[in-house]
Write an enzyme that holds these catalytic residues in place. Structure first.
Site: not given
Ligand code: NAD
Ligand code: TDX
Length: 369
Positions: A133-135, A159, A163
């Site tokens: 992630t970019d975080e 988190y 990562k």
């Molecule tokens: P998500 O939370 O929707 O899904 C995570 C999945 O991993 C689930 O299916 C869960 O059951 C599985 N999981 C969790 N713990 C596990 C374990 N111990 N063993 C096996 N499976 C397990 O997450 P996502 O949003 O799909 O993110 C996927 C990846 O991308 C993550 O590594 C996250 O850090 C990264 N990422 C997410 C975003 C975003 O915006 N969602 C952005 C950048 C990077």
């Molecule tokens: O109820 C809310 N109200 C609100 O204002 C929620 C859930 C979020 N927010 C704000 C927080 C953030 O500034 O919205 C923005 C986005 O929030 P999230 O959807 O929780 O994402 P963020 O915290 O930015 O992280 C996401 O992007 C990077 C993903 O959850 C991560 O898994 C990924 O790595």
């Protein structure tokens, strides 16, 4: 590519990747390993599994023996690692699971891959791709340049710290043992199958149900939004052409303050109700059902502790090296996402169980949302 192990393939991005890969490489052998935590949902991929070419295994990435067995049994050459605890708010309320899955779990996968690919039965051609992630880069001020691949890590939440730890372990296994790795740092994703705890799906469903839209702080935090299908295309490009040992940033060139994202969601849902009279009958509690705007639901609540102000990705490396650019524009892809949630109500209704309600209560009650 031929034999893939996809961890976390029942989660949001993993499921989209599985569906994308099956569509673009229908002949590949694919094994999905997922623990099916609260965020995992077999319904997101069930229709593309066949038990012959595409298997599902319920299991934990921390189980290194199981992972090793799968790598050997299925002659896996490519491991794509999505599995993680992924929600920042949950990491604030309970960081332990983040360290366990993201740090210990990634290390357990690396150990299994090293044993299977660099042990006695050495496999010269292999790839461990880590999805990050970019975080991990921390928070930017409004005038800072966007994150590049050489921006120093400065994670601020449990988190992002977990990562960052996993990214460092991947780097170390490449450098020390010669494991072939690639790593991508991506910005905020949105699209189908996203668990309704993240901003966009939560707010779409709240608009439909007439619940408050809890805006953290002043709503001016900036994220760089990427449609999930574009993220999948970026990962595919790195798997096919990325250089071993390299990291690539993937972003949407789409920096927006939260309030702009929220206003677009509101506008899109209002427009959907205006053009389809049946939505008012399906979702009678939405303000849009009575001709009002979902904007009425906006509620400012107490901010997220340590809330990063701005993320932005400089995507020039992946553009120049691999010719990858996002194909989707925000407003169009957001409208597509809203349509997906409207068309797949049973998928998100099934998630609204007691655990989910307890989580919502724990996260939002104290904030006043
Ligand atoms: P998500 O939370 O929707 O899904 C995570 C999945 O991993 C689930 O299916 C869960 O059951 C599985 N999981 C969790 N713990 C596990 C374990 N111990 N063993 C096996 N499976 C397990 O997450 P996502 O949003 O799909 O993110 C996927 C990846 O991308 C993550 O590594 C996250 O850090 C990264 N990422 C997410 C975003 C975003 O915006 N969602 C952005 C950048 C990077
Ligand atoms: O109820 C809310 N109200 C609100 O204002 C929620 C859930 C979020 N927010 C704000 C927080 C953030 O500034 O919205 C923005 C986005 O929030 P999230 O959807 O929780 O994402 P963020 O915290 O930015 O992280 C996401 O992007 C990077 C993903 O959850 C991560 O898994 C990924 O790595």
């Amino acid at each position: 590519m031929a034999n893939l192990l996809v961890t976390g393939g029942a989660g949001f991005i993993g499921a989209n990747y599985v569906r994308h890969h099956v569509a673009t490489h229908p002949g590949d052998h694919l094994v999905v390993l997922d623990a099916l935590t609260y965020a995992g949902n077999l319904a997101s991929i069930q229709d593309v599994l066949d038990g012959k070419l595409r298997h599902f295994v319920r299991g934990d990435i921390c189980d290194s023996d199981l992972v090793h067995e799968l790598l050997v049994k299925h002659d896996i050459d490519t491991l794509v690692h999505f599995a993680a605890e992924s929600h920042v708010d949950r990491s604030i309320l309970g960081p332990d699971a983040f360290v366990e899955t993201n740090v210990v779990g990634t290390h357990s996968l690396l150990k299994a891959a090293r044993k299977a690919w660099l042990g006695e039965r050495r496999r010269a051609s292999h790839r461990f791709h880590h999805v990050s992630t970019d975080e991990v880069f921390g928070s930017l001020s409004p005038t800072d340049p966007a994150f590049t691949e050489t921006t120093p890590y400065a994670p601020n939440s449990p988190y992002s710290a977990s990562k960052a730890g996993s990214d460092m372990l991947v780097r170390a296994y490449q450098h020390t043992y010669g494991l072939t790795t690639t790593l991508t740092n991506c910005s905020n994703n949105y699209g189908p199958y996203q668990f309704p705890e993240k901003l966009i799906p939560l707010f779409v469903i709240r608009c439909l149900e007439g619940g408050p839209l809890p805006i953290y702080g002043d709503g001016m935090n900036v994220r760089d939004w990427l449609f999930v299908e574009d993220h999948c295309r970026g990962i595919e490009a790195v798997l096919e052409h990325g250089k071993p040992g390299e990291t690539y940033n993937i972003g949407g060139r789409c920096e927006l303050p939260n309030i702009a994202v929220i206003d677009t969601i509101v506008k899109t849902v209002d427009a959907a109700f205006a053009s389809d009279g049946r939505l008012g009958e399906r979702f009678p509690n939405s303000p849009a059902a009575r001709g009002a705007s979902c904007a009425d639901l906006k509620t400012h609540v107490t901010d997220r502790p340590g809330h990063d102000r701005r993320y932005a990705i400089d995507p020039r490396k992946i553009e120049a090296a691999l010719g990858f650019e996002p194909a989707f524009r925000f407003e169009q892809a957001l409208a597509q996402t809203v349509q997906w949630y409207l068309a797949n109500e049973p998928w998100w209704r099934a998630i609204q169980n007691n655990d989910y309600r307890q989580w919502v209560q724990a996260n939002y009650a104290a904030r006043g949302g």
